[in-house]
Design an enzyme around this catalytic site. Structure first.
Site, mmCIF file in Angstrom:
data_model
loop_
_atom_site.group_PDB
_atom_site.id
_atom_site.type_symbol
_atom_site.label_atom_id
_atom_site.label_comp_id
_atom_site.label_asym_id
_atom_site.label_seq_id
_atom_site.Cartn_x
_atom_site.Cartn_y
_atom_site.Cartn_z
ATOM 1 N N SER A 126 -22.347 -6.575 13.255
ATOM 2 C CA SER A 126 -21.596 -6.374 12.015
ATOM 3 C C SER A 126 -21.373 -4.841 12.004
ATOM 4 O O SER A 126 -21.764 -4.244 13.064
ATOM 5 C CB SER A 126 -22.552 -6.419 10.650
ATOM 6 O OG SER A 126 -23.604 -5.565 10.671
ATOM 7 N N SER A 128 -22.402 -2.177 10.125
ATOM 8 C CA SER A 128 -23.043 -1.179 9.504
ATOM 9 C C SER A 128 -23.582 0.135 10.330
ATOM 10 O O SER A 128 -23.916 1.216 9.714
ATOM 11 C CB SER A 128 -24.474 -1.872 8.952
ATOM 12 O OG SER A 128 -25.318 -2.126 9.905
ATOM 13 N N LYS A 183 -30.886 -0.461 12.462
ATOM 14 C CA LYS A 183 -30.602 0.667 11.605
ATOM 15 C C LYS A 183 -30.921 1.851 12.133
ATOM 16 O O LYS A 183 -31.685 1.982 13.047
ATOM 17 C CB LYS A 183 -30.794 0.420 10.155
ATOM 18 C CG LYS A 183 -30.648 -0.944 9.301
ATOM 19 C CD LYS A 183 -29.020 -0.861 9.020
ATOM 20 C CE LYS A 183 -28.918 -2.393 8.271
ATOM 21 N NZ LYS A 183 -27.404 -2.370 8.057
ATOM 22 N N SER A 286 -23.075 -0.432 4.248
ATOM 23 C CA SER A 286 -24.496 -1.118 4.866
ATOM 24 C C SER A 286 -25.471 -1.277 3.849
ATOM 25 O O SER A 286 -25.798 -0.434 3.052
ATOM 26 C CB SER A 286 -24.979 0.172 5.718
ATOM 27 O OG SER A 286 -26.371 -0.058 6.360
#
Length: 321
Positions: A126, A128, A183, A286
């Site tokens: 993704s 993010s 992350k 995100s």
């Protein structure tokens, strides 16, 4: 044994096929562990049972051939037909079900050890973490940087470095531990993290940011505001979407949610002991700790550090912060 092996590989194909078609969630660590155990069992059986049997059969054939030739020689016959060496090679040859189990054990063991204790590959699914990591980046994760953990159960047995602000970390998603997320570490235990009006503060200190040229987000097919941010000792790039509101109205239920205060301006959270506050570099696109809470230490997988391939853009290969 050939039927049992065929059944095992059939079940493996069904499992992998269903996983690929999203019929169920797979656990690659568990699968690799099972494959290692099964092939090890076959390897032991080959070493101590099947191989000695084949060797004994070849030696018996050789002894029978020698006796036959000796008997024929007594009768004056010296020229004897028969391909002894070919027959011995046939007897000594591994059947397919051993070749595809015991023969694969060393390779599977090496992959299992490398993936469990040293480095593990991941694919970025993704956007993010844009602009640091793009969709399609294939990355490597250092599995021992945060300590040595037992595979499958993820139990830490040897401590190493603690996660630091600015690290890019892979972890098991707290809402569904069968899924891996990536992350950036923004808050460590004891920190107070606030993201209000699209500005990030840690322990009351506003993080330094410097405007950069607009970034063209190919996923969104538009230009977005890019900034350079200093988080701890790490300088990295972030995106900020000025069209997005800062408030969070649909946060999930999660442990220690009482440590967070939500408002129309954003969120402020106190990170509990043994947990970490994670955010994506694509700040306003995100879903991270602002929504689903803190990441416990036992969910840590490793530190991401290197893009080893992106088939759409090989120039992305290299380390990142």
């Amino acid at each position: 044994m050939s039927s049992l092996t065929g059944l095992f590989y059939g079940a493996l194909v069904v499992y992998l096929g269903g996983w690929y078609l999203n019929k169920w969630t797979g656990n690659f660590s568990l699968l690799l562990f099972i494959l290692t155990l099964v092939t090890f069992g076959y390897w032991l059986a080959e070493k101590f049972l099947f191989a000695p049997r084949r060797i004994a059969a070849a030696q018996n054939l050789e002894a029978q051939d020698a006796a036959r030739r000796k008997d024929l020689a007594r009768q004056g016959i010296t020229k004897v037909d028969g391909d002894l060496e070919g027959a011995k090679r046939t007897l000594l040859m591994q059947p397919w079900w051993l070749d595809w189990t015991a023969g694969l054990f060393p390779v599977i063991l090496i992959v299992f050890l490398l993936r469990s204790f040293l480095f593990e590959p991941f694919k970025i699914p993704s956007g993010s973490m844009i602009p640091t990591l793009l969709v399609g980046d294939l990355i490597l994760v250092n599995k021992y940087h945060y300590g040595v953990r037992l595979p499958v159960i993820n139990k830490k047995i040897i401590a190493n470095h603690d996660p630091q602000r600015g690290d890019v970390m892979v972890f098991r998603y707290p809402q569904d531990p069968s899924v891996d997320y990536i992350k950036r570490v923004v808050g460590v235990p004891g920190d107070e993290v606030a993201y209000r009006n699209q500005q990030l503060t840690v322990n009351g200190e506003l993080l330094q940011t410097a405007p950069q040229p607009d970034f063209f987000n190919e996923d969104a097919n538009r230009f977005e505001k890019e900034y350079r941010e200093k988080l701890g000792t790490v300088e990295h790039r972030i995106l900020v979407d000025r069209q997005r509101p800062s408030g969070i109205s649909n946060a999930y239920s999660f442990p220690f949610k009482d440590n967070c205060r939500y408002s129309a301006e954003g969120v402020t959270c106190k990170v509990p002991p043994g947990h970490y506050f994670m955010m994506g570099d694509n700040r306003d696109n995100s879903t991270d700790s602002r929504w689903w809470g803190f990441v416990p230490d036992e969910n840590i997988v490793g530190k991401a550090f290197f893009v080893w391939m992106n088939f759409s853009d090989p120039k992305r290969i290299g380390s990142f912060k």
